[in-house]
Design a protein around this motif. Sequence first.
Motif, PDB file in Angstrom:
ATOM      1  N   ARG A 170       0.825  -1.218   0.000  1.00 48.06           N
ATOM      2  CA  ARG A 170       0.000   0.000   0.000  1.00 48.06           C
ATOM      3  C   ARG A 170       0.853   1.260   0.000  1.00 48.06           C
ATOM      4  O   ARG A 170       1.830   1.347   0.747  1.00 48.06           O
ATOM      5  CB  ARG A 170      -0.896  -0.013   1.255  1.00 48.06           C
ATOM      6  N   GLU A 172       1.183   4.889   1.266  1.00 48.76           N
ATOM      7  CA  GLU A 172       0.557   5.685   2.342  1.00 48.76           C
ATOM      8  C   GLU A 172       0.661   7.177   2.027  1.00 48.76           C
ATOM      9  O   GLU A 172      -0.236   7.950   2.317  1.00 48.76           O
ATOM     10  CB  GLU A 172       1.229   5.421   3.698  1.00 48.76           C
ATOM     11  N   TRP A 185     -10.075   4.325  -3.868  1.00 49.92           N
ATOM     12  CA  TRP A 185      -9.320   4.517  -2.620  1.00 49.92           C
ATOM     13  C   TRP A 185      -8.368   5.712  -2.689  1.00 49.92           C
ATOM     14  O   TRP A 185      -7.614   5.960  -1.753  1.00 49.92           O
ATOM     15  CB  TRP A 185      -8.498   3.248  -2.317  1.00 49.92           C
ATOM     16  N   SER A 187      -8.409   8.849  -2.291  1.00 51.62           N
ATOM     17  CA  SER A 187      -8.392   9.895  -1.247  1.00 51.62           C
ATOM     18  C   SER A 187      -7.769   9.419   0.052  1.00 51.62           C
ATOM     19  O   SER A 187      -7.528  10.235   0.955  1.00 51.62           O
ATOM     20  CB  SER A 187      -9.813  10.383  -0.957  1.00 51.62           C
ATOM     21  N   GLN A 188      -7.516   8.121   0.171  1.00 51.80           N
ATOM     22  CA  GLN A 188      -6.938   7.618   1.428  1.00 51.80           C
ATOM     23  C   GLN A 188      -5.432   7.856   1.493  1.00 51.80           C
ATOM     24  O   GLN A 188      -4.812   7.656   2.532  1.00 51.80           O
ATOM     25  CB  GLN A 188      -7.243   6.123   1.583  1.00 51.80           C
ATOM     26  N   GLU A 190      -2.138   9.998   1.835  1.00 49.59           N
ATOM     27  CA  GLU A 190      -1.827  11.297   2.473  1.00 49.59           C
ATOM     28  C   GLU A 190      -1.248  12.287   1.470  1.00 49.59           C
ATOM     29  O   GLU A 190      -0.548  11.879   0.545  1.00 49.59           O
ATOM     30  CB  GLU A 190      -0.765  11.095   3.563  1.00 49.59           C
ATOM     31  N   ARG A 197     -12.567  14.405  -4.194  1.00 44.55           N
ATOM     32  CA  ARG A 197     -12.773  13.200  -3.389  1.00 44.55           C
ATOM     33  C   ARG A 197     -12.988  11.981  -4.288  1.00 44.55           C
ATOM     34  O   ARG A 197     -13.680  12.069  -5.306  1.00 44.55           O
ATOM     35  CB  ARG A 197     -14.019  13.404  -2.513  1.00 44.55           C
ATOM     36  N   TRP A 245     -18.762   0.393   0.512  1.00 44.26           N
ATOM     37  CA  TRP A 245     -17.391  -0.130   0.364  1.00 44.26           C
ATOM     38  C   TRP A 245     -17.325  -1.646   0.251  1.00 44.26           C
ATOM     39  O   TRP A 245     -16.321  -2.192  -0.172  1.00 44.26           O
ATOM     40  CB  TRP A 245     -16.520   0.301   1.553  1.00 44.26           C
TER      41      TRP A 245
END
Length: 331
Positions: A170, A172, A185, A187-188, A190, A197, A245
């Motif tokens: 993943r 991050e 995903w 928008s997840q 950082e 969005r 989800w």
Amino acid sequence: MRVEIAGAGIIGLSIAWRLAQAGYQVVVRDAGRVAGESSWAGAGMLTPAGEFHEDSRWTQVAVQSLAEYGEFVEELTLATGVPIDFRVCGTMELAFNDAEKEALDQPRPDGIYMEELTVSGARYFAPIPTSGVRAARWFPNEAVVDPRNVCEALVAACGKLGVEIRENDRVERCEGPTVIASGAWASQIEGLNGAPRAFPVKGHLLGYHCKKESLPPIVRHGHHYALQRENGFTIFGSDEQRDVWDKEVEPERVEALKAAALMLLPRLLNRDPDLVWAGLRPGSGIGEPVVEKVEGKDLWLAYGHFRNGILMANTTARMITESVVATLGKG
Ligand SMILES: Cc1cc2nc3c(=O)[nH]c(=O)nc-3n(C[C@H](O)[C@H](O)[C@H](O)COP(=O)(O)OP(=O)(O)OC[C@H]3O[C@@H](n4cnc5c(N)ncnc54)[C@H](O)[C@@H]3O)c2cc1C
């Protein structure tokens, strides 16, 4: 020069291939399996007429994506030898009442080519109902592709050019030149403050093993459609649930789709489906794909293709690659 891509769906893989062709050292990181999300679930309709009703930049991108898809598939097949089920089969769109007929005959955006089709002519091409169909129209340029074949070929093409693809890795946050292609995903990750969005739009599909060539064209009625793979496997879809989800198959939604399938193709789909699955389309807060460079950073966004990410993979990859080359210079 090294570029990292977050997400190994059809969008991330297409970009990786084009960037590698432009000479970059490309690493693709996926939080899960390669092409294990929306790009695995997608039906593979390449159908701007069903999806775009007004002229806009993205309508024209869709039209162009369709026009160039054959070349994209041919280049991938030549590069890898992986067979891709792609056919320009045309779409038949049906109306069941006067209001739907009127909607069918609204002026279409530039580049969308439609022909009149009599209802008896339509019955000749596809096993549509013998009564109740009010009008039919024909979109001869529209096509189907098996997205799983495209992704398999992209992985092979990337491999030949030395692209590193990492699963269960993943992203991050973004460090160094990065393309965000992580679908629903996005928008997840950082550091994307201010970017539109990303969110999921869950959809179910039904699959039926049918006789080969028993459904030559795509058949469409509003947001419902049926298409057939080369081997006869027939897909019927779909529904939409925003911001959901989970990918669990919901029995009541399957029943609603079965009823719609029976209404559209009673002679072909009058039985229980052999397979049922659900996936998460990547929605975007601006209601259109997010394909752009972030001002002042070596950061590119490529998500939010919603119902048309299989269709727009080729053009998205070109847009992002051109922007990366314009910013970073030749790889
Ligand atoms: C039911 C259904 C029917 C559809 N039918 C069609 C159709 O007929 N025609 C069409 O054109 N489109 C269709 N679509 C839409 C199409 O499938 C999508 O638009 C397209 O697959 C999006 O590709 P993507 O690569 O952006 O996203 P995805 O394929 O979802 O890939 C995103 C990847 O990013 C990974 N990821 C997430 N977070 C991270 C992170 N932090 N770091 C690294 N990786 C991460 C995920 O694991 C995933 O593999 C359909 C979709 C569904 C669900």
